[in-house]
Design a protein around this motif. Structure first.
Motif, PDB file in Angstrom:
ATOM      1  N   LEU A  87       0.791  -1.228   0.103  1.00 26.50           N
ATOM      2  CA  LEU A  87      -0.143  -0.094   0.080  1.00 26.50           C
ATOM      3  C   LEU A  87       0.814   1.165   0.012  1.00 26.50           C
ATOM      4  CD1 LEU A  87      -2.832  -1.168   2.580  1.00 26.50           C
ATOM      5  CD2 LEU A  87      -2.655  -1.215  -0.153  1.00 26.50           C
ATOM      6  N   HIS A  88       1.923   1.183   0.837  1.00 28.32           N
ATOM      7  CA  HIS A  88       2.866   2.410   0.663  1.00 28.32           C
ATOM      8  C   HIS A  88       3.647   2.537  -0.678  1.00 28.32           C
ATOM      9  CE1 HIS A  88       6.070   5.104   2.333  1.00 28.32           C
ATOM     10  NE2 HIS A  88       6.788   4.308   1.791  1.00 28.32           N
ATOM     11  N   THR A  89       3.817   1.437  -1.168  1.00 27.55           N
ATOM     12  CA  THR A  89       4.457   1.504  -2.423  1.00 27.55           C
ATOM     13  C   THR A  89       3.701   2.083  -3.363  1.00 27.55           C
ATOM     14  OG1 THR A  89       5.895  -0.454  -1.870  1.00 27.55           O
ATOM     15  CG2 THR A  89       5.530   0.111  -4.195  1.00 27.55           C
ATOM     16  N   TYR A  90       2.334   1.821  -3.498  1.00 29.09           N
ATOM     17  CA  TYR A  90       1.539   2.180  -4.307  1.00 29.09           C
ATOM     18  C   TYR A  90       1.169   3.832  -4.250  1.00 29.09           C
ATOM     19  CZ  TYR A  90       0.487  -2.050  -6.958  1.00 29.09           C
ATOM     20  OH  TYR A  90       0.762  -3.455  -7.629  1.00 29.09           O
ATOM     21  N   GLU A  91       1.091   3.893  -3.080  1.00 34.45           N
ATOM     22  CA  GLU A  91       0.582   5.310  -2.581  1.00 34.45           C
ATOM     23  C   GLU A  91       1.761   6.233  -2.846  1.00 34.45           C
ATOM     24  OE1 GLU A  91      -0.679   7.947   1.178  1.00 34.45           O
ATOM     25  OE2 GLU A  91       0.889   6.556   1.376  1.00 34.45           O
ATOM     26  N   GLN A  92       3.241   5.987  -2.855  1.00 38.81           N
ATOM     27  CA  GLN A  92       4.254   6.779  -3.240  1.00 38.81           C
ATOM     28  C   GLN A  92       4.445   6.952  -4.697  1.00 38.81           C
ATOM     29  OE1 GLN A  92       5.988   8.823  -1.041  1.00 38.81           O
ATOM     30  NE2 GLN A  92       4.474   8.143   0.413  1.00 38.81           N
ATOM     31  N   ASN A  93       4.217   5.665  -5.229  1.00 38.71           N
ATOM     32  CA  ASN A  93       4.695   5.477  -6.627  1.00 38.71           C
ATOM     33  C   ASN A  93       3.569   5.919  -7.758  1.00 38.71           C
ATOM     34  OD1 ASN A  93       7.019   5.043  -5.521  1.00 38.71           O
ATOM     35  ND2 ASN A  93       7.337   2.899  -6.450  1.00 38.71           N
ATOM     36  N   VAL A  94       2.207   5.451  -7.434  1.00 35.09           N
ATOM     37  CA  VAL A  94       1.189   5.614  -8.412  1.00 35.09           C
ATOM     38  C   VAL A  94       0.586   6.723  -8.021  1.00 35.09           C
ATOM     39  CG1 VAL A  94      -0.851   4.414  -9.189  1.00 35.09           C
ATOM     40  CG2 VAL A  94       1.364   2.988  -8.685  1.00 35.09           C
ATOM     41  N   THR A  95       0.094   6.892  -6.681  1.00 36.96           N
ATOM     42  CA  THR A  95      -0.737   8.242  -6.487  1.00 36.96           C
ATOM     43  C   THR A  95       0.125   9.213  -6.473  1.00 36.96           C
ATOM     44  OG1 THR A  95      -1.951   6.877  -4.771  1.00 36.96           O
ATOM     45  CG2 THR A  95      -2.229   9.314  -4.567  1.00 36.96           C
ATOM     46  N   GLY A  96       1.503   9.126  -6.200  1.00 42.51           N
ATOM     47  CA  GLY A  96       2.560  10.376  -6.158  1.00 42.51           C
ATOM     48  C   GLY A  96       2.568  10.571  -7.727  1.00 42.51           C
ATOM     49  N   THR A  97       2.929   9.780  -8.525  1.00 45.14           N
ATOM     50  CA  THR A  97       2.835  10.187  -9.948  1.00 45.14           C
ATOM     51  C   THR A  97       1.640  10.679 -10.517  1.00 45.14           C
ATOM     52  OG1 THR A  97       4.447   8.319 -10.273  1.00 45.14           O
ATOM     53  CG2 THR A  97       3.441   9.165 -12.292  1.00 45.14           C
ATOM     54  N   ALA A  98       0.463  10.322 -10.016  1.00 41.71           N
ATOM     55  CA  ALA A  98      -0.781  11.233 -10.831  1.00 41.71           C
ATOM     56  C   ALA A  98      -0.867  12.401 -10.097  1.00 41.71           C
ATOM     57  CB  ALA A  98      -1.894  10.225 -10.089  1.00 41.71           C
TER      58      ALA A  98
END
Length: 324
Positions: A87-98
């Motif tokens: 969840l942390h990885t997706y937040e940083q890398n996916v949500t952050g990029t969005a």
């Protein structure tokens, strides 16, 4: 013309920033210092300490510094740990990029060079990975990087008919090592070069995980590239986008020829002057025998080539970390 470098206080990011400055290009650094180092930011270079999840601060920084393009390196980069922290990885890398792409659109910034990863390929069934090799990531980290590429693609499609269509490329890295300056070093607790150097500095013996692979010396073969060579290709990509040129959606930055873990151990002993025989441990689950990529496409378009030997890579890494 100013480029924003997210993650610009990190090991790779700081080298990219320096490469831009060496070319006389203005830079603003964005980093939350979760793994970066403020002392890596060159004196006089604007620095915004914030997370890429903070879209409002990103928009403000882009407008205040008249940003025209972004090199996006910020993210959670530990593939193994990402399995325990998806969840942390997706937040940083996916949500952050969005959030970054949203801020770019709001601030009329239309060029981005994205730091992707060889992890998007998973365990390829080929001796030489090319951009046409199927993607099959095997960790949340690899998946998040591939989704990042998709976000760029989809935003480019969505803005294609506007007055500022997104122009982008993604650079898939393999094993980035060495140092371009004695005050910039890799502090990752998971990468092989710093693990070997940390062990030697602590008086411990470095370890090889797996010596029974189907490779010439039984140890894993990987693609190791020098961080300064990598940084130059970011600048080349940024220059092309800034000039309105066209780039491929993705490029591999690979050597075309792998190096084994045992070869690295031998080279480290030579450049450090610390003789050792590495400990041998069982394989780690999921480690493929060989991952090596072709850099031919990047050589054509991004001034990519291997300018450093393995000895030079190891020596520069040691120079940046050795006791003084």
């Amino acid at each position: 013309m100013t480029w924003m470098v997210t993650g610009g206080a990190g090991y790779i990011g700081a080298h990219v920033v320096q490469a831009f400055l060496d070319e006389g290009m203005d830079v603003v650094v964005v980093d939350d210092l979760s793994s970066g180092h403020e002392e890596f930011v060159p004196a006089g270079t604007p620095f915004v300490r914030t997370s890429i999840l903070d879209g409002a601060t990103l928009r403000t920084a882009m407008r205040e510094h008249a940003v025209t393009g972004v090199v996006h390196l910020a993210g959670y980069k530990y593939a193994g740990v990402s399995v325990q922290r998806p969840l942390h990885t997706y937040e940083q890398n996916v949500t952050g990029t969005a959030r970054l792409l949203e801020a770019m659109q709001a601030a009329d910034v239309d060029a981005v060079v994205f730091s992707s990863s060889a992890a998007v390929y998973g365990t390829p069934d080929t001796d030489l990975v090319t951009e046409a090799t199927a993607t099959a990531p095997e960790s949340p980290y690899g998946e998040s990087k591939l989704i990042g590429e998709w976000l760029l693609r989809d935003q480019a499609t969505a803005t294609a008919e506007t007055d500022r269509p997104l122009r982008h490329t993604s650079l898939r890295y393999f094993n980035v090592v060495g140092s371009g300056r004695a005050d910039l070093y890799d502090s990752s607790p998971h990468n092989l070069f710093p693990l070997v150097i940390d062990a030697l500095l602590a008086g411990r013996t470095p370890r090889i995980n797996g010596t029974d692979y189907a490779t010439p010396d039984g140890t894993c073969v990987r693609d190791y590239i020098h961080v300064a060579d990598l940084a130059r290709s970011h600048v080349a990509a940024a220059r092309t986008l800034a000039a309105g040129g066209t780039l491929e959606p993705v490029y591999n930055l690979g050597s075309g020829d792998g190096v084994s873990v045992r070869e690295i151990m031998t080279t480290m002993a030579e450049v450090t002057g610390i003789p050792f025989v590495p400990e041998e441990a069982p394989r780690r689950p999921g480690d493929p025998a060989r991952i090596v990529a072709s850099g031919d496409l990047a050589a054509r378009d991004l001034d990519w080539r291997m300018r450093h030997t393995l000895t030079e890579m190891a020596a520069s890494a040691w120079e940046a970390r050795r006791p003084r």
